[in-house]
Each structure stands twice: as C-alpha cells, then as structure tokens.
Design a protein around this motif. Structure first.
Motif, PDB file in Angstrom:
ATOM      1  N   ARG A 145       0.834  -1.205   0.000  1.00  0.00           N
ATOM      2  CA  ARG A 145       0.000   0.000   0.000  1.00  0.00           C
ATOM      3  C   ARG A 145       0.874   1.263   0.000  1.00  0.00           C
ATOM      4  N   ALA A 146       2.026   1.216   0.654  1.00  0.00           N
ATOM      5  CA  ALA A 146       2.933   2.361   0.670  1.00  0.00           C
ATOM      6  C   ALA A 146       3.656   2.530  -0.666  1.00  0.00           C
ATOM      7  N   ILE A 147       3.888   1.432  -1.395  1.00  0.00           N
ATOM      8  CA  ILE A 147       4.591   1.486  -2.681  1.00  0.00           C
ATOM      9  C   ILE A 147       3.686   2.006  -3.787  1.00  0.00           C
ATOM     10  N   LEU A 148       2.412   1.644  -3.728  1.00  0.00           N
ATOM     11  CA  LEU A 148       1.496   1.928  -4.836  1.00  0.00           C
ATOM     12  C   LEU A 148       1.442   3.408  -5.223  1.00  0.00           C
ATOM     13  N   PRO A 149       1.347   4.362  -4.289  1.00  0.00           N
ATOM     14  CA  PRO A 149       1.281   5.778  -4.725  1.00  0.00           C
ATOM     15  C   PRO A 149       2.499   6.203  -5.546  1.00  0.00           C
ATOM     16  N   GLN A 150       3.681   5.734  -5.166  1.00  0.00           N
ATOM     17  CA  GLN A 150       4.887   6.097  -5.911  1.00  0.00           C
ATOM     18  C   GLN A 150       4.886   5.475  -7.300  1.00  0.00           C
ATOM     19  N   ARG A 151       4.404   4.242  -7.399  1.00  0.00           N
ATOM     20  CA  ARG A 151       4.357   3.599  -8.719  1.00  0.00           C
ATOM     21  C   ARG A 151       3.352   4.308  -9.628  1.00  0.00           C
ATOM     22  N   LEU A 152       2.224   4.682  -9.078  1.00  0.00           N
ATOM     23  CA  LEU A 152       1.243   5.425  -9.875  1.00  0.00           C
ATOM     24  C   LEU A 152       1.792   6.791 -10.273  1.00  0.00           C
ATOM     25  N   ALA A 153       2.463   7.465  -9.326  1.00  0.00           N
ATOM     26  CA  ALA A 153       3.050   8.779  -9.625  1.00  0.00           C
ATOM     27  C   ALA A 153       4.117   8.660 -10.707  1.00  0.00           C
ATOM     28  N   HIS A 154       4.871   7.566 -10.691  1.00  0.00           N
ATOM     29  CA  HIS A 154       5.893   7.360 -11.720  1.00  0.00           C
ATOM     30  C   HIS A 154       5.245   7.253 -13.104  1.00  0.00           C
ATOM     31  N   SER A 155       4.120   6.548 -13.179  1.00  0.00           N
ATOM     32  CA  SER A 155       3.418   6.445 -14.467  1.00  0.00           C
ATOM     33  C   SER A 155       2.932   7.808 -14.927  1.00  0.00           C
ATOM     34  N   VAL A 156       2.478   8.643 -13.996  1.00  0.00           N
ATOM     35  CA  VAL A 156       2.061  10.001 -14.351  1.00  0.00           C
ATOM     36  C   VAL A 156       3.251  10.804 -14.874  1.00  0.00           C
ATOM     37  N   LEU A 157       4.415  10.656 -14.215  1.00  0.00           N
ATOM     38  CA  LEU A 157       5.611  11.387 -14.650  1.00  0.00           C
ATOM     39  C   LEU A 157       6.035  11.000 -16.059  1.00  0.00           C
ATOM     40  N   LEU A 158       5.907   9.723 -16.390  1.00  0.00           N
ATOM     41  CA  LEU A 158       6.252   9.299 -17.747  1.00  0.00           C
ATOM     42  C   LEU A 158       5.373  10.007 -18.773  1.00  0.00           C
ATOM     43  N   ARG A 159       4.118  10.218 -18.439  1.00  0.00           N
ATOM     44  CA  ARG A 159       3.216  10.921 -19.357  1.00  0.00           C
ATOM     45  C   ARG A 159       3.531  12.412 -19.400  1.00  0.00           C
ATOM     46  N   MET A 160       3.985  12.954 -18.272  1.00  0.00           N
ATOM     47  CA  MET A 160       4.393  14.357 -18.278  1.00  0.00           C
ATOM     48  C   MET A 160       5.639  14.556 -19.133  1.00  0.00           C
ATOM     49  N   GLU A 161       6.596  13.629 -19.049  1.00  0.00           N
ATOM     50  CA  GLU A 161       7.797  13.718 -19.881  1.00  0.00           C
ATOM     51  C   GLU A 161       7.444  13.592 -21.358  1.00  0.00           C
ATOM     52  N   ALA A 162       6.516  12.673 -21.666  1.00  0.00           N
ATOM     53  CA  ALA A 162       6.101  12.508 -23.058  1.00  0.00           C
ATOM     54  C   ALA A 162       5.407  13.757 -23.581  1.00  0.00           C
ATOM     55  N   ASP A 163       4.888  14.557 -22.633  1.00  0.00           N
ATOM     56  CA  ASP A 163       4.199  15.785 -23.017  1.00  0.00           C
ATOM     57  C   ASP A 163       5.145  16.979 -23.059  1.00  0.00           C
ATOM     58  N   GLY A 164       6.465  16.714 -22.860  1.00  0.00           N
ATOM     59  CA  GLY A 164       7.453  17.769 -22.991  1.00  0.00           C
ATOM     60  C   GLY A 164       7.947  18.345 -21.696  1.00  0.00           C
ATOM     61  N   ASP A 165       7.468  17.906 -20.550  1.00  0.00           N
ATOM     62  CA  ASP A 165       7.934  18.408 -19.254  1.00  0.00           C
ATOM     63  C   ASP A 165       9.214  17.685 -18.828  1.00  0.00           C
ATOM     64  N   SER A 166       9.889  18.255 -17.815  1.00  0.00           N
ATOM     65  CA  SER A 166      11.086  17.628 -17.238  1.00  0.00           C
ATOM     66  C   SER A 166      10.913  17.529 -15.720  1.00  0.00           C
ATOM     67  N   PRO A 167       9.998  16.712 -15.261  1.00  0.00           N
ATOM     68  CA  PRO A 167       9.736  16.609 -13.805  1.00  0.00           C
ATOM     69  C   PRO A 167      10.871  15.879 -13.088  1.00  0.00           C
ATOM     70  N   ASP A 168      11.052  16.212 -11.821  1.00  0.00           N
ATOM     71  CA  ASP A 168      12.067  15.537 -11.015  1.00  0.00           C
ATOM     72  C   ASP A 168      11.396  14.776  -9.878  1.00  0.00           C
ATOM     73  N   ASP A 169      12.229  14.286  -8.929  1.00  0.00           N
ATOM     74  CA  ASP A 169      11.696  13.476  -7.833  1.00  0.00           C
ATOM     75  C   ASP A 169      10.713  14.260  -6.976  1.00  0.00           C
ATOM     76  N   ARG A 170      10.931  15.562  -6.829  1.00  0.00           N
ATOM     77  CA  ARG A 170      10.019  16.344  -6.009  1.00  0.00           C
ATOM     78  C   ARG A 170       8.619  16.365  -6.607  1.00  0.00           C
ATOM     79  N   VAL A 171       8.563  16.397  -7.927  1.00  0.00           N
ATOM     80  CA  VAL A 171       7.264  16.373  -8.590  1.00  0.00           C
ATOM     81  C   VAL A 171       6.590  15.022  -8.377  1.00  0.00           C
ATOM     82  N   GLN A 172       7.400  13.950  -8.487  1.00  0.00           N
ATOM     83  CA  GLN A 172       6.824  12.608  -8.278  1.00  0.00           C
ATOM     84  C   GLN A 172       6.275  12.475  -6.863  1.00  0.00           C
ATOM     85  N   ASN A 173       7.009  12.953  -5.873  1.00  0.00           N
ATOM     86  CA  ASN A 173       6.526  12.874  -4.497  1.00  0.00           C
ATOM     87  C   ASN A 173       5.259  13.699  -4.308  1.00  0.00           C
ATOM     88  N   SER A 174       5.218  14.865  -4.984  1.00  0.00           N
ATOM     89  CA  SER A 174       4.027  15.703  -4.889  1.00  0.00           C
ATOM     90  C   SER A 174       2.813  15.008  -5.483  1.00  0.00           C
TER      91      SER A 174
END
Length: 710
Positions: free
Chosen positions: A359-388
């Motif tokens: 249950r503690a891992i799942l939010p980070q894994r979901l956030a990582h998938s969101v970050l991949l879509r943000m990168e594909a959209d031209g953004d350059s997110p870092d770990d702080r964005v993933q944690n947010s």
C-alpha cells in the motif's frame, strides 16, 4: 583423588583431608589474597569508568557515549557475597593458550564471572566465556587440553573456604567427583535463581557456546538446568557478539511474570544487563487482554490454519481497478489506464511484500506512471514532482479505493463476529462446526468494548505482521516452549526471523490444551525447521528418589522420552502421607521444612489456595502467595499448581495430587501438571493426600526409592 583443603569447614567439611598437607593454610591464604586484590582491581576499573567525561561530537553522540559508560559501570558492579572467581587453570610450560611453545613459561588463569585486569592491563580474572576458559569445563585426563592442574574453589559468603585440585596430566591419580562441585549444585537456594557458571557440565557447555547463527532446541528433563543453560547461552552470545547483539537485541521469553522475576538476577549477576525479558502476552500486547477463551476455542484460535484464514482476509481487501487514475496538474490532466494499474498491482504482489508495504509502494508507482506521461508531453519533472503527485488527493483517494487500509484489531473483530465474513475466508480450512466455535456467542458492539483473550491478541499480532514486517531481534531465548500454540510460536518466531533462538522445554511438562507434542513441528511453526535438538537427561538438582518417583508418570504422559536420572549421590527425602486433613498436615509440614535451610514451596491446587492461606495465618506462619504481592522476604511460598513450572524449592510440600490432576481439561494434561509439581524439589518432597493417588504413584516404592510414609 582431588585434594580438598580448608581454612574453615565448608558445607562438605567431611570431605576435607588436610592431615598430610600442613601447608594448606598458606595456599588458601595466598588464594584469598588474590581474591582481595581482584576485588580491589574491579573496584578501580569501575571508578575509572565512572570518572570518564563523556564528550561526543554532538549532543546525540554525547548522550550515546554517556549511556555506554553507564552500562559499562553497571556491568562492573561487584556483589561481595558472590565469588569473583571459582576456578583456576595451570598450564604446563609452553602449553598455555597465549604463549609460544618456545617461551617455556607456565601460565595460570583464574576463571570467574567477568574479566578483571590489574593497572598494567594483565588479567587477574578471566571471564568464563573467553576461549581460554573453556578447558575449565572440558579438559579431562584423556584430553587435558594443555592443562596441568585444574583447581576448584569453595566459598562461603564471598570468602574462600576450600579448594580441590585435579592433576590432569597425572595418569596414576584416580578421578573422582568433585565434592566442591556437588556442594555448589546442592547448595540450598533462597530467593531468585542463581547462575551456574561454576558447575556447567560438558554437555551443557556445548549448548552454551553454540554459534550465534545456530538455533538450538533443548529438550530437558526436570533438574537438568535447561533454563540456566539458555540464560548462559544468552550471556555467552552477548560476550562473543556484543556489537551485533547490542544493535539487534536479545530477548528472553518466559511463561509468566513470576518466572521472569525468578530468573531475573541471572544475567545481571554475569554482568549482562542488555537482554530484555518478556512474556507472550506482553509481546502481542497490541490490544488489552481482558478475557479468557474456553480450552477448545483457545486451541482452535491457536491452530496454524488460522494464519491462512487471516492472510486471506487481509488480501481480500485488495480490489481490481474498474477505472483508470486521472490526475490534474495545472491546466492539464494525465490519465493512467485501468490495464496499466492492474499491471502495477500484479508487479507489487509478485514482489511478495507485506500488505502495508504494498500500500505504501502503490502511490509512488502510480506517480511514476504520471511522470512518464508528463515527460512525453514535454515536461522535465524531477523526484520532487513525483513525491508531490504521490501525495496528491486524487492519488491518495484512488489508493484508498483499490488498496484500502486494514486495521488488525478490526479485521479480527469482523472474523469473530460476522459469520459470512468468516465463512468466506475459512472455506476449505475450517468446517462449519469449527467456524461456529470461533464466533462470539454474543458479539461485542464495538472493538473498544471487546474483552479480548490472549488467543485473540495473537491473531491481531499475526495480522499486524501481514501488514508490516515485525522487527527481528538478534537472539531469542524461549523457555517452556512446549506450552505454546502454533500461532504463539509464530508470534515469537517472527521476532527472530533473521536471528537465532535457544528453545527450551520438556514435552513431559506440556500442560496447555494446545501444547506441542513434537519438537520438529514446533520448530517449523517457529520458523526454525533446521534447528538442532539436544536432549538433556542428567538431573543435577532434583534428588534421585524424587525424580524416580515422578518418572513413574512418564509412560502415560511422554512415552517417547528417555527417563531422567539424577547424578547426585544424595538421594533426597521423599515422604508420601495419607491424612484426613491435608490442610493441617500441610501447615505442619511447611513448619517442619522451615526449620531446615533453604526455600520452601507449598504447592496446592489452584482453587484451594484460600483454605491453606487461612490455616497458615491462624498458625502464625509467614508466607507469600506466588503471583500476588506479599512478603518478599518470606521463605515459604504458597504456589498455585499452575504457576509452579520453571521454579524450584529446596523443600516442597505437595497437597492433594488427585485434585491437581482433576483441575485440568483431561487426565493426561493433569498428570503432566502433577509431574511438574513433583519435580520442583531440590532436597525434600512431602506428598500429602486424602483422596487416592493416581495409580502410577499409588504403587509401593520400587527398589532404591525412599520408603517414606505410605
């Protein structure tokens, strides 16, 4: 034979033979001088430690250093009534453990409870756990291990009173049992349990010095010293692996608080104060234990099948997603599709993580998938964005929906109060009758109002471990292990899942309805299936007549075990008396026992404590009731039969054996309880009965047993 010399007669004065040794006082005076000098050196060591000024690099380091110095000072405490050393080893020239053969020097070591050095740093007393001390316990004439002479000391009130010499290189000298050793083993005991460092036997020494990585199970008959062996192994491991075990911890688990108080002084007497002591109820005390289950229900709750029922109930909360995750970020929205969420869930489950960890891992894994879509959209997110993103409300709400939190107590509450919920997760494991047994007849209204039992608390602890891994301790000493249920063994085992254990018990003394019947099965539940099982059958404390009398019960209660034997030359006092008034006879028997040195235990059926207390009060005999607050200085303890296990008394008065047997849920368990009670005596046992004795005990005394009064 060993040379026995005295300044003043010790307890075994008849063993002294000084007629042909006019120099004896000079030898003893020299040894007494060494004892005094060693005590002075220990005092200086403590003073030096206490005088040190703790100054670390920061406040945390300073406090840690202060605590370390405080514990060091406590370990250097000296009890003037306890001998600082109890033996001496003299090595032949060039044969010592620290000198090169070419040096040609003879070496001498005094063996004691802790290491003492002089101002130059040279050893005055060597710790019994050091490798150089092992020949004191293991050397023989057949294998002297380089030792030329082994000397044992007799003490009285901390002063040296006698010594015996064994010349291990003299093949012409006949070996005899050390009378000082016998005196120490048979010495009357008043108060808590003492250490046995002066009397450890070779078979016990093997267990004590077993490697830290090895789990050892000791099947020990009464009086074989299994509890002492377990505690001394803990002391040895703390000495040999101090840095590791100081970090990871050592835990001693006993059957009840009275037992822990009884053994509580052993490790501190050996200079070890870092081991924690606990009972199973304290270990699993996540909820308040206020109730008690019937024997059948408690046995079922302690069944190993309950672990699978609980596992199913926990993981049943995990839901497959029915829609994807939508996360808004500013003016844009990012979507993780349902199939991808399912793949993430399957990947987490495949890692074998605990429910809470997943249950503690799942939010980070979901956030990582969101970050991949943000990168594909031209953004350059870092770990702080993933944690947010992982902490954002949409992600947290989505996780709560598909991987909800589980409260251990509430889960067990549902299982024991909701028939449908229990049936769903117990299908194929528990039949309809067993499920009905588990359910509360009148379910409590709320979790907070529940009168939880010990068996319930163990179930809650199991669920808590399914949620998050229980921290592991470096080493656990588990005493009276035969009385634990499979689920209780699992509870102890997960507290040493990455460590080792010393498991102590006696199948013949198994007195709970859920007790183990086989060590292999018990060790599997503990999580230590590869543990080495050692059987101790030589009794050092229980007299021969007493152990022979109690062993009559073994064919009925533990036919697979080897009958114990006593190595003591004194057979003890055994009296069996039929009387019309057991209470009056018990008071008189206790009064007579109090006229002799040592502790006295009046063991009575649990439900009969009150009449014995009343009679003792009327007779003006001071006493304490085990398990209750009372006169801690009283030499007489009134002991409910259910609390006798693990204890010993110099003199035991046992009242009404038939009632002790009848109080248990079946005859075999009752006979096991009686076996425990019979084997608490160190010097004398008086059995008083008005009702007929159990058949094996009613027979006439066998050859070699004391006749007593029948």
């Amino acid at each position: 034979m060993p040379t026995h010399e005295t300044i003043e007669p010790p307890d075994t004065a008849d063993a002294a033979d000084t007629a042909d040794r006019p120099d004896a006082p000079d030898h003893l005076t020299a040894e007494q001088d060494h004892l005094s000098a060693s005590r002075s050196a220990l005092h200086r060591m403590r003073e030096r430690t206490e005088s040190l000024d703790a100054q670390g690099g920061n406040a945390v380091s300073t406090e840690y250093l202060k605590a370390t110095l405080h514990h060091r000072a406590l370990s250097l405490a000296d009890d003037p009534n306890t001998p600082l050393f109890f033996g001496r080893l003299d090595y032949a020239a060039g044969a010592g453990p620290t000198e090169e053969p070419s040096a040609g020097r003879a070496e001498r070591f005094y063996i004691g409870r802790r290491h003492v050095t002089d101002d130059a740093g040279d050893p005055m007393v060597v710790d019994w756990r050091a490798g150089v001390s092992r020949p004191f316990y293991r050397a023989t004439r057949a294998e002297p291990m380089g030792v030329e002479l082994r000397r044992r000391f007799g003490f009285g009130h901390g002063d040296l009173t006698a010594y015996e010499d064994e010349h291990l290189t003299d093949a012409t000298e006949a070996g005899e049992v050390s009378q000082i050793l016998e005196t120490e083993i048979e010495r009357p005991r008043v108060g808590p349990m003492r250490d046995i460092v002066a009397t450890i036997q070779p078979e016990q020494d093997d267990i004590v010095r077993a490697d830290l990585a090895r789990t050892v199970c000791v099947q020990g008959a009464p009086g074989t010293g299994k509890t002492a062996v377990g505690l001394h192994r803990a002391a040895f491991l703390l000495y040999a692996h101090r840095d590791q075990l100081r970090r990871q911890g050592v835990l001693v688990v006993g059957p009840n608080d009275s037992f822990l108080r009884y053994i509580g002084d052993v490790l501190p007497a050996l200079g070890e104060i870092e081991a924690r002591q606990s009972t199973v109820p304290e270990l699993v005390g996540r909820i308040r234990i206020r109730g008690e289950d019937p024997a059948g229900v408690a046995t079922l709750k302690g069944d190993a099948r309950m672990a699978e029922v609980l596992r199913r109930a926990v993981w049943a909360h995990l839901c497959q997603p029915t829609q994807g995750l939508l996360v808004p970020r500013g003016a844009r929205r990012f979507r993780v599709p349902t199939y991808e969420v399912s793949e993430i869930l399957d990947g987490i489950r495949a890692r074998g993580v605990r429910y809470g960890a997943g249950r503690a891992i799942l939010p980070q894994r979901l956030a990582h998938s969101v970050l991949l879509r943000m990168e594909a959209d031209g953004d350059s997110p870092d770990d702080r964005v993933q944690n947010s993103v992982a902490r954002s409300r949409p992600v947290r709400a989505y996780v709560d929906e598909i991987w909800p939190a589980v409260d251990p107590a509430r889960l067990v509450f549902r299982l024991l109060s909701e028939p449908e919920f229990l049936a769903e997760h117990a299908e194929g494991l528990l039949d309809a009758r067993e499920q009905e047994m588990l359910l509360w007849p009148t379910p409590p209204r709320t979790v907070g109002s529940t009168r939880w039992s010990l068996a319930d608390a163990v179930l809650v602890d199991e669920v808590a471990d399914l949620m998050d891994r229980t921290p592991s301790i470096g080493h656990v000493v588990l005493d009276e292990a035969q009385d634990l249920s499979p689920m209780q063994l699992r509870a102890v085992g997960r507290r040493c899942s990455t460590g080792s254990a010393t498991v102590l018990g006696d199948l013949a003394q198994a007195t709970t309805p859920w007790a183990t019947r086989d060590w292999a099965e018990a060790l599997a539940h503990l999580g230590k299936p590869d543990a080495h099982v050692e059987e101790l059958t030589k009794g050092f404390r229980v007299p021969a007549d007493v152990i022979a009398y109690a062993a009559r019960l073994l064919p009925l209660i533990a036919p697979s075990l080897t009958a114990p034997s006593s190595v003591r030359r004194t057979r003890g006092d055994l009296v069996i008396s039929h009387t019309k008034s057991v209470v009056e006879a018990a008071v008189e028997g206790a009064r007579e026992a109090l006229e002799r040195p040592g502790s006295v235990g009046l063991i009575v059926p649990d439900e009969r404590v009150r009449p014995f207390r009343t009679a003792l009060d009327k007779a003006g005999v001071p006493y304490a009731v085990l398990g209750e607050e009372g006169d801690v200085d009283a030499r007489l303890d009134v002991v409910p039969a259910s609390l006798a296990k693990g204890l010993e008394f110099d003199h035991v008065v046992l009242a009404e054996p038939a009632q002790i047997v009848a109080a248990e849920h079946d005859e075999v368990t009752g006979l096991r309880r009686l076996y425990v009670c019979l084997t608490r005596a160190v010097t004398s046992l008086r059995v008083l009965h008005a009702e007929p004795l159990p058949e094996p005990l009613a027979q006439a005394p066998a050859l070699g047993e004391a006749a007593g009064v029948w």
